[in-house]
Design a protein around this motif. Structure first.
Motif, mmCIF file in Angstrom:
data_model
loop_
_atom_site.group_PDB
_atom_site.id
_atom_site.type_symbol
_atom_site.label_atom_id
_atom_site.label_comp_id
_atom_site.label_asym_id
_atom_site.label_seq_id
_atom_site.Cartn_x
_atom_site.Cartn_y
_atom_site.Cartn_z
ATOM 1 N N LEU A 79 8.912 5.657 6.356
ATOM 2 C CA LEU A 79 8.594 4.790 5.228
ATOM 3 C C LEU A 79 9.769 3.874 4.907
ATOM 4 N N ALA A 80 10.971 4.438 4.849
ATOM 5 C CA ALA A 80 12.161 3.646 4.548
ATOM 6 C C ALA A 80 12.358 2.548 5.586
ATOM 7 N N SER A 81 12.122 2.862 6.853
ATOM 8 C CA SER A 81 12.269 1.862 7.910
ATOM 9 C C SER A 81 11.273 0.722 7.730
ATOM 10 N N ASN A 82 10.039 1.060 7.386
ATOM 11 C CA ASN A 82 9.017 0.029 7.216
ATOM 12 C C ASN A 82 9.323 -0.882 6.033
ATOM 13 N N VAL A 83 9.753 -0.297 4.923
ATOM 14 C CA VAL A 83 10.039 -1.129 3.751
ATOM 15 C C VAL A 83 11.304 -1.955 3.970
ATOM 16 N N THR A 139 11.970 -9.702 5.307
ATOM 17 C CA THR A 139 11.187 -10.946 5.289
ATOM 18 C C THR A 139 11.610 -11.863 4.150
ATOM 19 N N GLY A 140 12.371 -11.340 3.200
ATOM 20 C CA GLY A 140 12.738 -12.108 2.019
ATOM 21 C C GLY A 140 11.944 -11.741 0.786
ATOM 22 N N ALA A 141 10.990 -10.828 0.933
ATOM 23 C CA ALA A 141 10.259 -10.351 -0.248
ATOM 24 C C ALA A 141 11.228 -9.667 -1.202
ATOM 25 N N GLU A 148 0.828 -1.207 0.000
ATOM 26 C CA GLU A 148 0.000 0.000 0.000
ATOM 27 C C GLU A 148 0.869 1.266 0.000
ATOM 28 N N GLY A 149 0.691 2.143 0.997
ATOM 29 C CA GLY A 149 1.487 3.369 1.071
ATOM 30 C C GLY A 149 2.667 3.260 2.001
ATOM 31 N N GLY A 150 3.026 2.024 2.373
ATOM 32 C CA GLY A 150 4.195 1.823 3.211
ATOM 33 C C GLY A 150 3.979 2.086 4.687
ATOM 34 N N ARG A 174 14.218 3.191 -2.139
ATOM 35 C CA ARG A 174 15.367 2.665 -2.877
ATOM 36 C C ARG A 174 16.634 2.713 -2.032
ATOM 37 N N ALA A 175 16.848 3.805 -1.323
ATOM 38 C CA ALA A 175 18.037 3.919 -0.484
ATOM 39 C C ALA A 175 18.042 2.883 0.634
ATOM 40 N N ALA A 176 16.852 2.538 1.116
ATOM 41 C CA ALA A 176 16.751 1.601 2.232
ATOM 42 C C ALA A 176 16.857 0.144 1.816
ATOM 43 N N THR A 177 16.572 -0.156 0.553
ATOM 44 C CA THR A 177 16.485 -1.556 0.118
ATOM 45 C C THR A 177 17.581 -1.980 -0.844
#
Length: 248
Positions: A93-97, A103-105, A83-85, A134-137
């Motif tokens: 938002l970055a922390s949540n994503v 989780t491996g997603a 959804e909107g993170g 993007r920076a977080a993942t």
């Protein structure tokens, strides 16, 4: 090839990846057994299966736990409709994503509507939010940037101006680091074809009852077809029908 690369490579304009959206580990295993190449969830289905409505009323810890169980249940790339993170501010938002990625997603849907409010985030605001994800993942996480331009307008109002606005968002989202562009609600094949031609990102179409068929959508240039809440609704109708029969 990593699962990230495997998933990205499945997005081929004209030969779209077809995703039958799931809601839990059991439905993910059933779809995987059908020969699916990847697994994706639908937020409305996940929420309903857990007794919640859509729009981030499902608690974040439940959403993350469900994602982890799905990833653990199948040997396929898994994308989560996030959804909107669960946040507006880029840092939160970055922390949540980042938690979702843990989780491996291999990716997520990320929408530009104001969840729990009205309207949409301005393109420049949403671009900052995408850049934070993007920076977080890292570079490989598949950010499927969804625009709600067409969902928030009646189909008879879908026109060139809305397509212009969508294409502008596609370019802004691509520059911010998005991997794909999702246009749910858009069913006019001519308008869809223009989005597919002019988007710098592979385009995701959402199928629904009465929508153009997969062959027509593929011919328009879509690279991904998802089915949103409709598999869940069909499954629950089948359960209800079976129960009525058993109960006489």
């Amino acid at each position: 090839m990593s699962r990230f690369d495997q998933f990205a490579a499945l997005h081929v304009p004209g030969t779209p990846l077809v995703l039958v959206n799931v809601w839990d580990a059991g439905s993910a295993k059933a779809v995987a057994a059908s020969g699916a190449k990847a697994i994706a969830t639908g937020s409305a289905s996940v929420a309903a299966a857990n007794g919640y409505s859509d729009a981030e009323t499902l608690p974040l810890d439940l959403a993350l736990g469900n994602a982890a169980r799905i990833v653990g249940a199948v040997d396929l790339p898994v994308s989560i409709d996030f959804e909107g993170g669960y946040a507006v501010a880029p840092d939160a938002l970055a922390s949540n994503v980042a938690l979702l990625a843990a989780t491996g997603a291999i990716g997520c849907n990320f929408e530009d509507q104001v969840v729990g409010g009205s309207g949409m985030h301005a393109p420049e605001v949403q671009a900052v939010r995408i850049a934070a994800i993007r920076a977080a993942t890292g570079p490989a996480f598949f950010i499927n940037a969804r625009t709600d331009i067409f969902l928030q307008a009646a189909p008879e109002t879908h026109d060139v101006a809305k397509v212009d606005a969508a294409i502008a968002r596609a370019h802004a989202y691509a520059a911010a680091g998005a991997s794909g562009f999702f246009v749910p609600g858009l069913a006019d094949l001519d308008l869809l074809a223009r989005v597919c031609r002019e988007s710098p990102l592979p385009v995701n179409f959402m199928a629904f009852p009465g929508a153009p068929d997969a062959a027509a959508v593929a011919a328009a240039g879509a690279a991904r077809i998802s089915h949103g809440p409709f598999p869940y609704r069909a499954a629950m109708q089948a359960v209800e029908d079976a129960a009525r029969g058993l109960l006489g």
